[in-house]
Motif scaffolding. Structure first.
Motif, PDB file in Angstrom:
ATOM      1  N   ASP A 286     -26.104 -60.869  12.040  1.00  0.00           N
ATOM      2  CA  ASP A 286     -26.777 -62.170  11.924  1.00  0.00           C
ATOM      3  C   ASP A 286     -26.030 -63.248  12.693  1.00  0.00           C
ATOM      4  O   ASP A 286     -26.637 -64.091  13.369  1.00  0.00           O
ATOM      5  N   ALA A 287     -24.692 -63.221  12.580  1.00  0.00           N
ATOM      6  CA  ALA A 287     -23.901 -64.225  13.288  1.00  0.00           C
ATOM      7  C   ALA A 287     -24.016 -64.059  14.801  1.00  0.00           C
ATOM      8  O   ALA A 287     -24.139 -65.043  15.541  1.00  0.00           O
ATOM      9  N   VAL A 288     -23.983 -62.820  15.262  1.00  0.00           N
ATOM     10  CA  VAL A 288     -24.081 -62.557  16.701  1.00  0.00           C
ATOM     11  C   VAL A 288     -25.455 -62.964  17.229  1.00  0.00           C
ATOM     12  O   VAL A 288     -25.574 -63.538  18.321  1.00  0.00           O
ATOM     13  N   ARG A 289     -26.508 -62.684  16.462  1.00  0.00           N
ATOM     14  CA  ARG A 289     -27.856 -63.011  16.933  1.00  0.00           C
ATOM     15  C   ARG A 289     -28.098 -64.511  17.006  1.00  0.00           C
ATOM     16  O   ARG A 289     -29.015 -64.956  17.694  1.00  0.00           O
ATOM     17  N   GLU A 290     -27.294 -65.290  16.307  1.00  0.00           N
ATOM     18  CA  GLU A 290     -27.378 -66.745  16.478  1.00  0.00           C
ATOM     19  C   GLU A 290     -26.982 -67.138  17.899  1.00  0.00           C
ATOM     20  O   GLU A 290     -27.500 -68.092  18.471  1.00  0.00           O
ATOM     21  N   GLU A 291     -26.033 -66.384  18.470  1.00  0.00           N
ATOM     22  CA  GLU A 291     -25.564 -66.642  19.832  1.00  0.00           C
ATOM     23  C   GLU A 291     -26.324 -65.819  20.867  1.00  0.00           C
ATOM     24  O   GLU A 291     -26.612 -66.299  21.968  1.00  0.00           O
ATOM     25  N   LEU A 292     -26.622 -64.574  20.509  1.00  0.00           N
ATOM     26  CA  LEU A 292     -27.293 -63.651  21.429  1.00  0.00           C
ATOM     27  C   LEU A 292     -28.541 -63.113  20.741  1.00  0.00           C
ATOM     28  O   LEU A 292     -28.532 -62.015  20.170  1.00  0.00           O
TER      29      LEU A 292
END
Length: 348
Positions: A286-292
């Motif tokens: 979830d945290a990564v998909r905020e950026e990517l």
């Protein structure tokens, strides 16, 4: 001139040989080594199959059974499951509950989870007879081991991987007993067949609406010596059985829950040049998909491997049900796994 012609021919032959060798290596990375009987990777190695949905029927309250037909399908052993690719592209895992000797069809069943992540609702509402679905497998993380006797605990839809085991054990005359629980009798799939297999004395049925929760202490208090214990069902049931029988065989199709204690940590995305914080109540995915936002994922439960990423630095708290020990040395499934160190560096 003849000498130049010879040099040109030799050089041309060498070039062709290198190209042929490169093609062979690309086609089989282990060439010239013989193929391994067992893959070293946790990722499924079986080819994808396109199967026809020939039956879509409700077999219990909130439970739909699918019959998927094909030709010369791989055989399977009790406890095996399929990766089912749904029309939306979601990948979900379902235990096989039909006949392992039937090479013309596979049978799976799923309960509708109204507040779930959409997979069961898609099976119930969008999958129809006549539709073609892609499957991968079968794979088996829940095999039936040799034992002097068997004790089973199933909760609701958790009966699906256990049912083929009961059939096989009954055919061979093995000793077994089953505790089968559910909210109501009408919601418990395959109940009639299970009771018939038990012959009236090997199956204990506990419907919460009639008798409350099953008494696990009484059921598991005096296990026969050498008995193998199997459990599949809601996470709370499996955790309770595991607490009483540490060596129990479990089948999970959801991420293993933890008792809390998760803390925030940093993740550096090396190729993207970004550093982000993963809060205690947020997954790395979830945290990564905020950026990517285009980061690939599917099951979000640590089973399908879609979100696997290479770890360059840091210590991983692996919580998946897929990767091998070798793979865990330098990669992680970011949908469920977290950090044991303060910081992870991913090759993203």
């Amino acid at each position: 001139m003849p000498k130049l012609r010879t040099v040109a021919l030799v050089a041309g032959a060498a070039l062709l040989a290198r190209r042929a060798l490169r093609r062979r290596i690309q086609a089989s990375p282990l060439w010239p080594m013989p193929a391994l009987e067992e893959p070293v990777s946790g990722r499924p190695r079986s080819r994808a199959l396109s199967l026809l949905v020939t039956a879509h029927e409700e077999i219990a309250d909130g439970v739909v059974q699918l019959r998927l037909e094909g030709h010369d399908l791989p055989r399977w052993e009790p406890g095996a499951h399929l990766d089912l690719v749904l029309p939306s592209g979601l990948v979900r895992q379902y235990s096989l509950c039909g006949d392992p000797e039937d090479t013309s069809s596979y049978t799976v069943a799923t309960r509708l989870v109204a507040d779930g992540r959409g997979g069961s609702r898609e099976v119930h509402e969008q999958v129809r007879e006549g539709m073609e679905l892609t499957v991968r497998g079968p794979r088996n993380r829940f095999p039936l081991v040799e034992a002097e006797s068997y004790v089973f605990v199933a909760g609701g839809i958790g009966i699906t991987p256990i049912l083929p085991m009961l059939r096989a054990l009954t055919d061979r005359g093995a000793e077994w007993r089953l505790l089968y629980g559910g909210r109501t009798r009408a919601s418990m799939p395959f109940l009639e067949e299970v009771v018939k297999l038990g012959g009236g004395d090997r199956v204990t049925v506990v419907a919460e609406g009639e008798a409350g929760l099953p008494d696990l202490d009484a059921w598991l208090g005096e296990l026969p010596e050498g008995a193998a214990v199997y459990c599949c069902g809601p996470e709370g049931l499996m955790a309770a059985v595991e607490e009483r029988v540490p060596g129990v065989h479990l089948e999970r199709f959801a991420a293993r829950t933890t008792a809390g204690g998760d803390v925030a940590f940093e993740v550096e995305l090396r190729r993207s040049g970004r550093v982000l914080t993963v809060p205690a109540d947020t997954t790395v995915l979830d945290a990564v998909r905020e950026e990517l936002p285009d980061t690939a994922y599917s099951c979000a439960q640590g089973f399908c491997g879609t979100c696997q990423q290479r770890v360059l630095e840091g210590e991983v708290d692996h919580r998946d049900e897929l990767l091998t020990d070798a793979e865990r040395g330098d990669s992680m499934l970011i949908c469920v796994s977290r950090a044991r160190s303060d910081r992870l560096v991913l090759d993203m």
